[in-house]
Scaffold this motif. Structure first.
Motif, PDB file in Angstrom:
ATOM      1  N   ARG A   1      70.254  11.799 -47.313  1.00  0.00           N
ATOM      2  CA  ARG A   1      70.988  12.915 -46.702  1.00  0.00           C
ATOM      3  C   ARG A   1      71.644  12.503 -45.380  1.00  0.00           C
ATOM      4  N   GLU A   2      71.005  11.556 -44.670  1.00  0.00           N
ATOM      5  CA  GLU A   2      71.541  11.109 -43.394  1.00  0.00           C
ATOM      6  C   GLU A   2      72.418   9.860 -43.517  1.00  0.00           C
ATOM      7  N   ARG A   3      72.489   9.290 -44.735  1.00  0.00           N
ATOM      8  CA  ARG A   3      73.173   8.017 -44.920  1.00  0.00           C
ATOM      9  C   ARG A   3      74.655   8.086 -44.548  1.00  0.00           C
ATOM     10  N   GLY A   4      75.257   9.243 -44.761  1.00  0.00           N
ATOM     11  CA  GLY A   4      76.686   9.359 -44.501  1.00  0.00           C
ATOM     12  C   GLY A   4      77.077   9.080 -43.070  1.00  0.00           C
ATOM     13  N   LYS A   5      76.142   9.317 -42.120  1.00  0.00           N
ATOM     14  CA  LYS A   5      76.446   9.083 -40.715  1.00  0.00           C
ATOM     15  C   LYS A   5      76.653   7.598 -40.419  1.00  0.00           C
TER      16      LYS A   5
ATOM     17  N   GLN B   1      77.600   5.259 -43.039  1.00  0.00           N
ATOM     18  CA  GLN B   1      78.400   4.583 -44.053  1.00  0.00           C
ATOM     19  C   GLN B   1      79.619   3.896 -43.463  1.00  0.00           C
ATOM     20  N   GLY B   2      80.199   4.503 -42.433  1.00  0.00           N
ATOM     21  CA  GLY B   2      81.354   3.883 -41.797  1.00  0.00           C
ATOM     22  C   GLY B   2      81.004   2.535 -41.206  1.00  0.00           C
ATOM     23  N   LEU B   3      79.794   2.426 -40.654  1.00  0.00           N
ATOM     24  CA  LEU B   3      79.342   1.162 -40.082  1.00  0.00           C
ATOM     25  C   LEU B   3      79.230   0.098 -41.161  1.00  0.00           C
ATOM     26  N   THR B   4      78.638   0.465 -42.301  1.00  0.00           N
ATOM     27  CA  THR B   4      78.511  -0.476 -43.414  1.00  0.00           C
ATOM     28  C   THR B   4      79.876  -0.886 -43.941  1.00  0.00           C
ATOM     29  N   ALA B   5      80.763   0.077 -44.103  1.00  0.00           N
ATOM     30  CA  ALA B   5      82.102  -0.226 -44.612  1.00  0.00           C
ATOM     31  C   ALA B   5      82.865  -1.124 -43.655  1.00  0.00           C
TER      32      ALA B   5
ATOM     33  N   VAL C   1      84.883   9.332 -43.798  1.00  0.00           N
ATOM     34  CA  VAL C   1      85.088  10.763 -44.078  1.00  0.00           C
ATOM     35  C   VAL C   1      84.063  11.270 -45.085  1.00  0.00           C
ATOM     36  N   ALA C   2      83.887  10.521 -46.183  1.00  0.00           N
ATOM     37  CA  ALA C   2      82.930  10.936 -47.206  1.00  0.00           C
ATOM     38  C   ALA C   2      81.520  11.017 -46.636  1.00  0.00           C
ATOM     39  N   GLY C   3      81.161  10.040 -45.798  1.00  0.00           N
ATOM     40  CA  GLY C   3      79.820  10.032 -45.223  1.00  0.00           C
ATOM     41  C   GLY C   3      79.564  11.223 -44.327  1.00  0.00           C
ATOM     42  N   LYS C   4      80.528  11.550 -43.502  1.00  0.00           N
ATOM     43  CA  LYS C   4      80.344  12.679 -42.582  1.00  0.00           C
ATOM     44  C   LYS C   4      80.238  13.998 -43.341  1.00  0.00           C
ATOM     45  N   VAL C   5      81.076  14.157 -44.363  1.00  0.00           N
ATOM     46  CA  VAL C   5      81.018  15.393 -45.156  1.00  0.00           C
ATOM     47  C   VAL C   5      79.692  15.478 -45.895  1.00  0.00           C
ATOM     48  N   MET C   6      79.244  14.367 -46.464  1.00  0.00           N
ATOM     49  CA  MET C   6      77.981  14.364 -47.204  1.00  0.00           C
ATOM     50  C   MET C   6      76.811  14.714 -46.297  1.00  0.00           C
ATOM     51  N   SER C   7      76.756  14.147 -45.101  1.00  0.00           N
ATOM     52  CA  SER C   7      75.652  14.434 -44.189  1.00  0.00           C
ATOM     53  C   SER C   7      75.683  15.875 -43.697  1.00  0.00           C
ATOM     54  N   ALA C   8      76.884  16.421 -43.526  1.00  0.00           N
ATOM     55  CA  ALA C   8      77.003  17.786 -43.009  1.00  0.00           C
ATOM     56  C   ALA C   8      76.700  18.840 -44.069  1.00  0.00           C
ATOM     57  N   THR C   9      77.077  18.577 -45.305  1.00  0.00           N
ATOM     58  CA  THR C   9      76.980  19.601 -46.351  1.00  0.00           C
ATOM     59  C   THR C   9      75.956  19.284 -47.439  1.00  0.00           C
ATOM     60  N   GLY C  10      75.611  18.006 -47.597  1.00  0.00           N
ATOM     61  CA  GLY C  10      74.727  17.631 -48.692  1.00  0.00           C
ATOM     62  C   GLY C  10      75.445  17.526 -50.024  1.00  0.00           C
ATOM     63  N   ARG C  11      76.742  17.727 -50.051  1.00  0.00           N
ATOM     64  CA  ARG C  11      77.522  17.652 -51.288  1.00  0.00           C
ATOM     65  C   ARG C  11      78.179  16.282 -51.407  1.00  0.00           C
ATOM     66  N   TYR C  12      78.203  15.742 -52.605  1.00  0.00           N
ATOM     67  CA  TYR C  12      78.723  14.375 -52.743  1.00  0.00           C
ATOM     68  C   TYR C  12      79.403  14.072 -54.073  1.00  0.00           C
TER      69      TYR C  12
ATOM     70  N   GLN D   1      80.571   3.040 -52.021  1.00  0.00           N
ATOM     71  CA  GLN D   1      79.532   3.355 -51.042  1.00  0.00           C
ATOM     72  C   GLN D   1      78.701   4.555 -51.474  1.00  0.00           C
ATOM     73  N   MET D   2      79.363   5.567 -52.034  1.00  0.00           N
ATOM     74  CA  MET D   2      78.635   6.752 -52.463  1.00  0.00           C
ATOM     75  C   MET D   2      77.713   6.448 -53.641  1.00  0.00           C
ATOM     76  N   SER D   3      78.121   5.514 -54.497  1.00  0.00           N
ATOM     77  CA  SER D   3      77.296   5.155 -55.654  1.00  0.00           C
ATOM     78  C   SER D   3      75.970   4.556 -55.218  1.00  0.00           C
TER      79      SER D   3
END
Length: 503
Positions: free
Chosen positions: A146-150, A152-156, A337-348, A394-396
């Protein structure tokens, strides 16, 4: 088949009363990601240095084994390292792989002959397998899905730097310091990684019930199957024809060994790759399909797009590493963008669906490229590919890790890394065969050669667009289950040693 991922029954469950410190997590992740950067840079740097290596050591007929041996060792050892991380201390196993990589990097730089270099590269590949598997497993242990999205940008960003920087660093180091420094350059980065993770990375000791059992039969069977597959993918369409008896025999051997491996895993007490990882929830095999197809697309794009731009569009070869910059920037932006949305909403679920569709669109645009295609259209296509990579790949990883128990995190992370590698190997084999068949027998330069390259590009990316349909269907079938880690957990780094793995 279960509807939700099972939770880890480990008694060392996180304490929701304590709060994670994001700054500390980022500092620890930087050290872990240094290892990932190191393994990516090494492959690209060495590829740039190989012409100089052959001039110095000779052995042109064995040059391909410098790369093939490394790839084989990396692919075969990845599941083993992942399982060792699950069985023993994850941090120590990771640091051991980094140390092995560094020692063999020095050995490669000192290699007196091509044969010696090949042997050292094989052992170096063993270390690289542990670095890749360990890095993704540690990311999964340090940061809940749930917190991974914060982060993901670093990994990318690290992966983008590795892909862009590899050829540039390789060309500079080889040209100014010599090819041996293409290996020596690993040492300072690796020593920083060892010191950084040794001091800042703290994970809890995990209790196991009963004695540790190593699945030796599974290791041998899976390693044999992977070796046969990678060799077939490497040689098909280049060294041997696709329908040759050598490739057919390797394919049959790979299937037979894989069947034997599955049968073994179903009956042993502690399997190398537990079947429950694949059968516990449908999201894991669907993520594997996404990673395999995305790996095929990215490997094809990074190899043949610069060639098309140089030969057909007249781009400068001296800046070939920068030609993919639009794709890399799009990947970084999409991942963030995907990471921030996922962490904020839990939707992916939306992101892999849009990512697969974007990848198909990018491949489709490139399949229409010809000798008069403008740079602007190629740039747009690369942006679509970058968005597809950022949303899907990354989402996978996050979806796959969220679908397994914590006790299987290492095996699952290693499997996702393996699928990406095998997808890249298969994609390179298919695309190389298409390219060879298009340009073989034609002129080596001039307008006619440019037409052949443009036709090859058309075929390669048309096939890529068709294969991308499998990723799109897999993304549609993903079930959006809740991500673990909504509640605060114990700190993972800091001055003390009270850090824990998260559930």
């Amino acid at each position: 088949m279960a509807d939700t991922p099972r939770q880890d029954p480990s008694p060392a469950a996180p304490d929701s009363a304590t709060v994670r410190r994001p700054v500390a997590v980022r500092w620890v992740l930087l050290g872990v990601l240094l290892a990932l950067l190191l393994s990516m840079l090494d492959g690209l740097i060495v590829g740039t240095a190989m012409p100089t290596v052959v001039k110095d050591l000779g052995g042109l007929d064995r040059m391909s084994w410098v790369v093939t041996g490394y790839t084989l060792a990396t692919a075969c050892s990845t599941p083993v390292w992942g399982k060792l991380g699950d069985l023993f201390d994850r941090k120590r196993v990771f640091l051991l792989s980094v140390a092995l990589f560094l020692v063999t990097s020095v050995a490669c730089g000192l290699a007196p002959s091509m044969n010696a270099l090949i042997v050292f590269r094989v052992v170096q590949g063993l270390g690289a397998g542990g670095m890749g598997a360990g890095a993704f497993a540690l990311i999964g242990a340090l940061v809940p899905p749930r917190e991974r999205g914060k982060y993901q940008g670093l990994t990318a960003a690290v992966m983008a730097v590795g892909q862009l920087g590899g050829p540039l660093v390789g060309g500079f180091v080889t040209g100014h310091l010599g090819w041996r420094w293409a290996f020596y350059v690993n040492v300072p980065v690796g020593l920083v990684c060892l010191a950084w993770c040794g001091l800042l990375l703290h994970l809890p000791a995990r209790e196991r019930q009963g004695a540790v059992r190593i699945d030796w039969a599974g290791i041998v069977l899976l390693s044999g199957a992977i070796s046969a597959f990678v060799m077939a993918a490497t040689w098909a369409g280049s060294t041997y024809a696709w329908a040759s008896w050598q490739i057919i025999c390797l394919g049959v051997l790979a299937v037979a060994l894989l069947v034997g491996f599955v049968a073994t895993e179903l009956r042993v007490a502690d399997p190398l790759m537990p079947p429950r990882v694949y059968t516990g929830h449908r999201n894991f095999p669907l993520s594997a399909v996404l990673l395999t197809v995305t790996g095929m697309a990215l490997f094809g794009a990074t190899l043949y797009l610069p060639l098309y731009q140089q030969v057909v569009q007249g781009a400068s070869a001296s800046h070939s590493g920068l030609l993919l910059l639009p794709m890399m920037i799009a990947t970084l932006v999409a991942t963030t963008v995907a990471g921030k949305v996922m962490s904020a909403t839990g939707r992916y679920k939306l992101f892999p669906v849009v990512g697969a569709a974007s990848m198909i669109a990018g491949m489709g645009l490139l399949s229409a490229a010809g000798t008069d295609t403008p740079h602007s259209l190629t740039t747009v296509a690369m942006i679509f590919l970058g968005i597809g990579s950022g949303f899907a790949m990354q989402m996978s990883n996050t979806i796959a890790q969220n679908s397994v128990e914590m006790r299987d995190l290492g095996a699952a992370s290693a499997a996702t890394n393996l699928f990406r590698t095998l997808g890249g190997s298969l994609g390179l084999a298919i695309f190389a065969s298409l390219f060879t068949s298009s340009v073989q027998g034609g002129p080596a330069r001039g307008p006619a050669y440019a037409e052949h390259v443009a036709h090859a590009t058309h075929l390669i990316f048309l096939v890529g667009a068709c294969v991308g349909a499998a990723a799109f269907l897999a993304a549609l079938a993903i079930e959006e289950v809740p991500l673990r880690g909504k509640e605060p957990t114990k700190p993972v780094a800091g001055s003390g040693r009270g850090a824990t793995e998260t559930a």
